[in-house]
Every structure is written in C-alpha cells, then in structure tokens.
Design an enzyme around this catalytic site. Sequence first.
Site, mmCIF file in Angstrom:
data_model
loop_
_atom_site.group_PDB
_atom_site.id
_atom_site.type_symbol
_atom_site.label_atom_id
_atom_site.label_comp_id
_atom_site.label_asym_id
_atom_site.label_seq_id
_atom_site.Cartn_x
_atom_site.Cartn_y
_atom_site.Cartn_z
ATOM 1 N N GLU A 267 26.228 -30.075 60.352
ATOM 2 C CA GLU A 267 24.993 -29.815 59.583
ATOM 3 C C GLU A 267 25.353 -30.080 58.126
ATOM 4 O O GLU A 267 26.035 -29.270 57.494
ATOM 5 C CB GLU A 267 24.545 -28.358 59.765
ATOM 6 C CG GLU A 267 24.154 -27.999 61.188
ATOM 7 C CD GLU A 267 22.818 -28.592 61.603
ATOM 8 O OE1 GLU A 267 22.072 -29.095 60.745
ATOM 9 O OE2 GLU A 267 22.523 -28.558 62.808
ATOM 10 N N CYS A 301 19.950 -26.632 51.781
ATOM 11 C CA CYS A 301 20.077 -28.035 52.211
ATOM 12 C C CYS A 301 18.707 -28.641 52.464
ATOM 13 O O CYS A 301 18.531 -29.851 52.371
ATOM 14 C CB CYS A 301 20.918 -28.108 53.475
ATOM 15 S SG CYS A 301 20.313 -27.010 54.753
#
Length: 495
Positions: A267, A301
């Site tokens: 990720e 993010c």
Amino acid sequence: MTIAQQITPANRHLPDLNAAARGLYIDGQWRPSHSGRQIDVVDPSTGGILATVPDATIEDARASVDAAAAAAPSWRATPPRKRSEILRRCFELMIDRSDMLATLISMENGKALRDARGEVAYAAEFFRWNAEEAVRISGEFAIAPSGTNRIIVDYQPIGICLLITPWNFPAAMATRKIAPALAAGCTVILKPASETPLTAYALAAIYEEAGVPKGVVNVLTTTNPGPVTSTVLADPRVRKLSFTGSTGVGRQLLAEASKHVISCSMELGGNAPFVVFDDADLDAALDGAMIAKMRNAGEACTAANRFYVQSRIHDAFAKGLSDRMSALKVGSGVEADTDCGPMITRKAVDKISRLVDDAKGKGARVLCGGEAPSGSGFFYPPTVLANVSAESEMAEEEIFGPVAPIYRFETEQEAIDLANDTEYGLAAYVYTRDLARGLRVSSAIEAGMIALNRGLVSDPAAPFGGVKQSGLGREGGQHHGIAEFMEAKYIATSF
Ligand code: NAP
C-alpha cells in the site's frame, strides 16, 4: 506543564505513556532491546520528547520470528469461531478505550483529536469485520472438465507475516493488516513507524487482554529498519510481507522480498486528483474537498493532492475553499477545538515549504496560508493556491500537508488526461451532477479507488488499494483483505 505531564494513569481515558513504552513486545513479554538503546518519541506540537521506546536489533528480530513460529501451529489450529471471538473482543476493547487511544494517537502523531477518534473507530472496525470474516473462509469443489477427477481447493494461512506500517495512521494501518492476518490463522511481526510506536504498543496490550495468545502478535521498534526487516525476511519461515508506506521504500522492500520469493502486499503513495465539473453541487464539492484534503491535516495517502476545477465553477470553488480553509483553527492536536494539528516532523514542514515556494515561483497565487510560522512545533497553515502550473513539483509529488493547489481545466477529456498524468493511482475524487459522466470519468481514471460525489473512500468493508506505483493487492473488503494472508492449496482426487 507539558502534555505528557498532564496525563496520569489514574485517569483511564488518558494514556499511560510509561506502560505504552515499556518494551518490545515479543512472545507475549515486554522486553528491552538487545542493544539497550532507546528511540525518542517526539511531540510534534512542541518538539519535546514524550517517551522513549526500545531500539530493536537483528537479535530481537530473530527472537520475534522464533516467537511467531512457536505460536503458529496452535493459532492455525484454533477453531475459526474461537479466533473470531478473540478478534471481536479486540474490537470491543478498542471501542471501550477509544478516548485513551485517540489521545495517544493525537499526542505522538499530532493529528486533531477529532481525526484521532475517527481513526480509532476505523481501526477497531477491522477487528469487527474480520471477526465476521474468520468464520466465512470457504474452499472450492469442482469436477474437472475432463471428468476424470475432482478439484478441491483449500485456503490455508500463508504463514508468518512481516507487517510494516507508517506513522500517519498509527492504529488503522496496523489493524488493517493484523486483523485479517489473525482471522486467516497467521502469526505476525509488526514493525511500526519509529515516529509513532506508542499506539502500536498500547494496541498490543489490548490484544493480550482480548486473549490473543503469546507469540501470535509481536511488535518491534527500530531505528535500523533495513537490516532488522531484512533479517526477518531472510528467515525461510516467513512467507508474507505486507507494507504500507512510501513508494520508494516499497520498491526497496519488493527487491529484498524477491530474494526469498515472499508474497508481497504493498500500500504505497498517492497523488489523488479531485475533479470538479461545472455542473457539480458547489457546496457538496466544497464539503467533500475539505474532507479529502484536511482529514489528518493532509497527511493521508488518499489526500486530494491536485484540485482540477472546470472553468465556469473555478472562481466560486477557489473562493469557497479558501474561505473554509482560512477558518480552520491550527493548534496542538489534543486541544478539543483544533482542526489542523502539526505535521509529523520539521522535515515534513520543510518539504511542504519547498513545494509551495516552487509553485509560487512558477506563478501560483496564494489565496490563504502559504508560509510556515516560526516558533516551536511543526506547524503549517491551511493553504490554498490558485493558478498553479502543471509544471510545479507539487503536481508530481505527494504534498502530505494542508495545501490545496487548484488547476483550471476546460473539457472532460482534459480532466481525465490531467488526472492520469502521474505515476500514482491510489484514490481519485469526482464531482458532477451528471451520473453518466461521473461513471464514465470514474471508469477512465487510473486509480484503485474513486469517490464519486464523496470526500471519503476508506471503508473496512471495501477493497482499499492502488494501481500503478501506488501498490499491489488490497486491504479490507469482502474477501480481498483476508485473501492476502491465505494460500490456495489444490487437491486433485478421484472417487
Ligand atoms: P516510509 O518512510 O516509507 O515508512 C513506512 C515504514 O517503513 C516505517 O515503518 C519505516 O520505518 C519503514 N521503513 C523505512 N525504511 C525502511 C527500510 N529500508 N526497510 C524496511 N522498512 C523501512 O513512509 P512514511 O513516511 O512513514 O509514510 C508516508 C507514506 O506512506 C506516504 O507515501 C503515504 O502515501 C504512504 N501511505 C500509503 C497508504 C496506503 O494505504 N496506500 C496509507 C498510509 C500511508 P521508520 O519509521 O523507522 O523509518
């Protein structure tokens, strides 16, 4: 009086920093590191030291693999219902301790308490969701097309997992990995970010209280992440690496894992576009923009990193966003009325300043903010920039702070091309009242997740993850998250 001095164990809603920092958590024990060295945990709102935690060595890394290996057979054999009940208990204890956990997150990460409370609820939900998933792992049974045999597919725990997490969601990035790994029957070693280790240790104490057996979850903090994690990955008993963090470190870890052919879930970073068409509901787009940009003060993010706004709505959107951003209260995360806490480090502030100065030098107009204040703490004010050049560094790089650059566009195709003009592909936001256009643009944008007329995508029940340089694999979601921690075993048989 510092925040740390105000916190006493007598108040169960506030964190006991000494307990959270009592040692590495290996084999169900709180241990000093082999080196005897400690890592300072810094309060980003003052720059002062909150606590220290042990600095693990490669000997500690080996001990954590031994502990995870010793615990693996019995955890794997634990009935799914029993595993499920333990996970459910983790969820309940996290909710019961949410004030304490939120305060701890806010203290070491700096985020506003409101955001920290949201994170605890989100993080706990991974335990509730995976408690439900733990009892729904099923296999497959089929007749081979030739008719000669049967195909049985069994899903088994993949083995010992190394989990590496960043500082921006110290609870949720850990539970998003630990909960599905445990539900699948794996044992784990967690290496949290060195800026925010206290939350990881406070959660380890909760897992222990919930009945997670010793050795099933081990937690190591280190200032030497390369050698320590390489030691874990080099052990043939370790079969999985699940990493959340920057794309640069992700690439290094993929190279390291390739030496041992270890399954990887990644990720990684993002550069989310936020596209607003002329026909969008302006207020809804502004509400969404504030969430997409300012959750965690931009240190996410999924944070909107590039605002593409169509010409006719451009000026109204820019004014609305700058009015809302300039009304936010900046302050220490633990103060109840803070909207925007400090950044994680001085280095992070310096990076944001560099990106804003570069954009200004290339013609950007500052509508609000735009300069770091002097004084203690790592603050940067909510900032809106208009007339930003596509050549600016911030069009390419994650800002990871409370800065909203606005770019103007004319046509739908131009918006799609601009949105896709990045190596990243994590999240994207689209605002339009035209549903057909919304779905068309959502389909054309290269990203793992699209928020259509919404400012938030994260949901434990939905598959989270990116395409391109934003990652490999998915976390959460109906079967996606748990599948990353299982291996399919095929048995051919005839009868
Ligand atoms: P980072 O610098 O990549 O660090 C992430 C983790 O990796 C930390 O635990 C860090 O440890 C560790 N690490 C650093 N160098 C390593 C090495 N050589 N070997 C093994 N481990 C190493 O990222 P960050 O600054 O903490 O987090 C921000 C980044 O994470 C952003 O790019 C953001 O987009 C991304 N992120 C992605 C997601 C997602 O779901 N896609 C979610 C959140 C954040 P130390 O702390 O000790 O350096």
